[in-house]
Design a protein around this motif. Structure first.
Motif, PDB file in Angstrom:
ATOM      1  N   HIS A   1       4.721  -4.529 -12.275  1.00  0.00           N
ATOM      2  CA  HIS A   1       4.873  -3.115 -12.632  1.00  0.00           C
ATOM      3  C   HIS A   1       3.955  -2.164 -11.876  1.00  0.00           C
ATOM      4  O   HIS A   1       3.825  -1.011 -12.274  1.00  0.00           O
ATOM      5  N   ASP A   2       3.333  -2.599 -10.826  1.00  0.00           N
ATOM      6  CA  ASP A   2       2.400  -1.739 -10.090  1.00  0.00           C
ATOM      7  C   ASP A   2       3.150  -0.608  -9.402  1.00  0.00           C
ATOM      8  O   ASP A   2       4.024  -0.843  -8.575  1.00  0.00           O
ATOM      9  N   THR A   3       2.785   0.627  -9.755  1.00  0.00           N
ATOM     10  CA  THR A   3       3.399   1.793  -9.116  1.00  0.00           C
ATOM     11  C   THR A   3       2.380   2.580  -8.298  1.00  0.00           C
ATOM     12  O   THR A   3       2.652   3.711  -7.901  1.00  0.00           O
ATOM     13  N   SER A   4       1.217   1.980  -8.068  1.00  0.00           N
ATOM     14  CA  SER A   4       0.200   2.668  -7.282  1.00  0.00           C
ATOM     15  C   SER A   4       0.667   2.804  -5.831  1.00  0.00           C
ATOM     16  O   SER A   4       1.503   2.036  -5.360  1.00  0.00           O
ATOM     17  N   ARG A   5       0.112   3.778  -5.175  1.00  0.00           N
ATOM     18  CA  ARG A   5       0.484   4.030  -3.782  1.00  0.00           C
ATOM     19  C   ARG A   5       0.157   2.809  -2.933  1.00  0.00           C
ATOM     20  O   ARG A   5      -0.955   2.277  -2.985  1.00  0.00           O
ATOM     21  N   ASP A   6       1.135   2.332  -2.183  1.00  0.00           N
ATOM     22  CA  ASP A   6       1.009   1.158  -1.315  1.00  0.00           C
ATOM     23  C   ASP A   6       0.575  -0.093  -2.087  1.00  0.00           C
ATOM     24  O   ASP A   6      -0.014  -1.006  -1.515  1.00  0.00           O
ATOM     25  N   ARG A   7       0.835  -0.083  -3.402  1.00  0.00           N
ATOM     26  CA  ARG A   7       0.508  -1.218  -4.289  1.00  0.00           C
ATOM     27  C   ARG A   7      -0.958  -1.640  -4.146  1.00  0.00           C
ATOM     28  O   ARG A   7      -1.292  -2.810  -4.103  1.00  0.00           O
ATOM     29  N   THR A   8      -1.831  -0.654  -4.087  1.00  0.00           N
ATOM     30  CA  THR A   8      -3.262  -0.927  -3.899  1.00  0.00           C
ATOM     31  C   THR A   8      -3.857  -1.746  -5.035  1.00  0.00           C
ATOM     32  O   THR A   8      -4.760  -2.550  -4.805  1.00  0.00           O
ATOM     33  N   VAL A   9      -3.376  -1.531  -6.263  1.00  0.00           N
ATOM     34  CA  VAL A   9      -3.905  -2.305  -7.389  1.00  0.00           C
ATOM     35  C   VAL A   9      -3.523  -3.778  -7.248  1.00  0.00           C
ATOM     36  O   VAL A   9      -4.348  -4.664  -7.468  1.00  0.00           O
ATOM     37  N   THR A  10      -2.291  -4.049  -6.802  1.00  0.00           N
ATOM     38  CA  THR A  10      -1.853  -5.430  -6.577  1.00  0.00           C
ATOM     39  C   THR A  10      -2.707  -6.075  -5.496  1.00  0.00           C
ATOM     40  O   THR A  10      -3.146  -7.222  -5.649  1.00  0.00           O
TER      41      THR A  10
END
Length: 93
Positions: free
Chosen positions: A79-88
């Protein structure tokens, strides 16, 4: 920066200082992590950093607690919606 983020950052620093001696409080710390780590919360990066400090402090004893964090980690991956999937990316590092 919110008060929660500030407190979690200071908890990370405290764990970094006391290292292995924090083990008696791990159940309470993981309850906090599970309570505040929701999908797309702004605290995700701070909580991942906290987990990293715990892993370093506990060494191989961290694997005991890893199963408690797997649901939150899997939610980040799906469910990561952070920009460029930075949290992932931060989680996988």
């Amino acid at each position: 920066m919110t008060l929660r983020e500030f407190l979690f950052q200071h908890l990370s620093m405290l764990i970094e200082i006391v290292r292995q001696h924090i083990i008696a409080y791990m159940d309470d710390i993981f309850k906090l992590i599970k309570e505040f780590w929701t999908v797309n919360t702004p605290l995700q990066g701070t909580l991942i950093n906290l987990m990293e400090k715990i892993a370093v402090a506990l060494g191989c004893e961290f694997k005991i607690y890893l199963s408690q964090l797997m649901p939150q980690m899997l939610r980040v991956l799906t469910h990561d919606t952070s920009r460029d999937r930075t949290v992932t990316i931060k989680l996988l590092q």
